[in-house]
Enzyme design. Sequence first.
Site, PDB file in Angstrom:
ATOM      1  CG  ASP A  94     -87.746-114.961  30.388  1.00 13.94           C
ATOM      2  OD1 ASP A  94     -86.572-114.987  30.770  1.00 13.94           O
ATOM      3  OD2 ASP A  94     -88.387-113.918  30.217  1.00 13.94           O
ATOM      4  CG  ASP A 271     -90.234-113.726  23.640  1.00 15.19           C
ATOM      5  OD1 ASP A 271     -91.009-113.238  24.490  1.00 15.19           O
ATOM      6  OD2 ASP A 271     -89.013-113.490  23.645  1.00 15.19           O
ATOM      7  CB  CYS A 309    -106.708-112.937   6.972  1.00 14.53           C
ATOM      8  SG  CYS A 309    -106.269-114.083   8.304  1.00 14.53           S
ATOM      9  CB  CYS A 311    -107.189-116.845  10.426  1.00 13.87           C
ATOM     10  SG  CYS A 311    -108.240-115.458  10.941  1.00 13.87           S
ATOM     11  CB  CYS A 314    -110.528-113.720   8.286  1.00 14.38           C
ATOM     12  SG  CYS A 314    -109.565-112.478   9.191  1.00 14.38           S
ATOM     13  CG  HIS A 340    -106.926-111.872  12.733  1.00 18.05           C
ATOM     14  ND1 HIS A 340    -106.965-112.138  11.373  1.00 18.05           N
ATOM     15  CD2 HIS A 340    -106.288-110.664  12.855  1.00 18.05           C
ATOM     16  CE1 HIS A 340    -106.406-111.141  10.706  1.00 18.05           C
ATOM     17  NE2 HIS A 340    -105.988-110.236  11.585  1.00 18.05           N
TER      18      HIS A 340
END
Length: 374
Positions: A94, A271, A309, A311, A314, A340
Amino acid sequence: MVASKFSFQLNHTQDDARAGEITTPNGTVATPLFLPVATQASVKGLTPEEVQALGAEMVLCNAYHLYLRPGVETVANLGGLHRFMGWPRPILTDSGGFQVFSMGNLRKVDEGGIRFRSHIDGSEHWLSPELAVENQRRLGADILMCLDQCIAYGAPEGEVRRAMERTHRWAQACYENHGASETAGQQALFGIVQGGTFPELRDESTGYITGIPFHGYAIGGLAVGESKDQMYQTIRRVAGWLPVDKPRYLMGVGRPQDLLQAIGYGVDMFDCVMPTRHARNGYLFSSEGVIKIRNARFREDNGPLDPACDCYTCRHYSRAYLRHLDACDEMLGARLNTIHNLHFYQQLMARMREAIGEGRFAEFARKYPVAAAD
């Protein structure tokens, strides 16, 4: 501009939704994609390897913050951002325009650029369109953003017009500066459409910015206080007039439901600090809706954060443990929450790419639980 190693390929469409690929010197990424924010060359709390393992293919770094600390010269001397932060994949920077905009009385804008005071030590600095491009070029990003003048929601139309027209002049200066640089073929430059929530100004800005042959086009100046309807109307209006053969980037918008809506309008890139910042504040996205892990009802909840989930968080830890970590202000809690939330976002993007490729995006969008996004 000279021949570029940057390209965009459109592979699938369904109505206005698109799935494709962006190719850069540091790799190819699938679109639509969500860029985790690595403001100071770091996604807070995670290693680059962890971020990549979660499915992220590109990150956003902020040229304003890196200019102030550790300095563009330092990063350049250490081999550029990729080597400095250990991230092997594409990076978008940016320009810093939004950060300077948010400073209020600490900055002054004129035709040549922005004079501002550092939020760190109060020292005075100057940022012109040419310097914005030069800083990003020397940082070594794959995608550079033009310097634009952001404007607060609620400003009168005349003020929004003046900022928009200055953004146009700065975009031309950025384009000319980039085209003359020795790395023009290695780094892409995106222009930014401004105009607030005024439809006529957005139309005018879209026409002007797309008249400059940038590598991609961004929609800026949203998620700054306007209503959801105003934001959606603006995204749809602008996206519909952006070139089909160039990537379309919606800056700073990040609620899952907003991503879903914008992808339906034809946006390719996003983003936002939302998944990481919310994670640090115990605000977690799940298939069952938002979970505020600080709530007392999770004190003895031995279940996973999100049963749907897979991940790391989890699979290994309970809601009760995550609440305990948060209550104790343990940094592990922020890390596990961030893992997560970023996994949730990357999986959502992957599912949307798959749905577009299989021609069922409209059905996916229709069935997506709003509760999971709010």
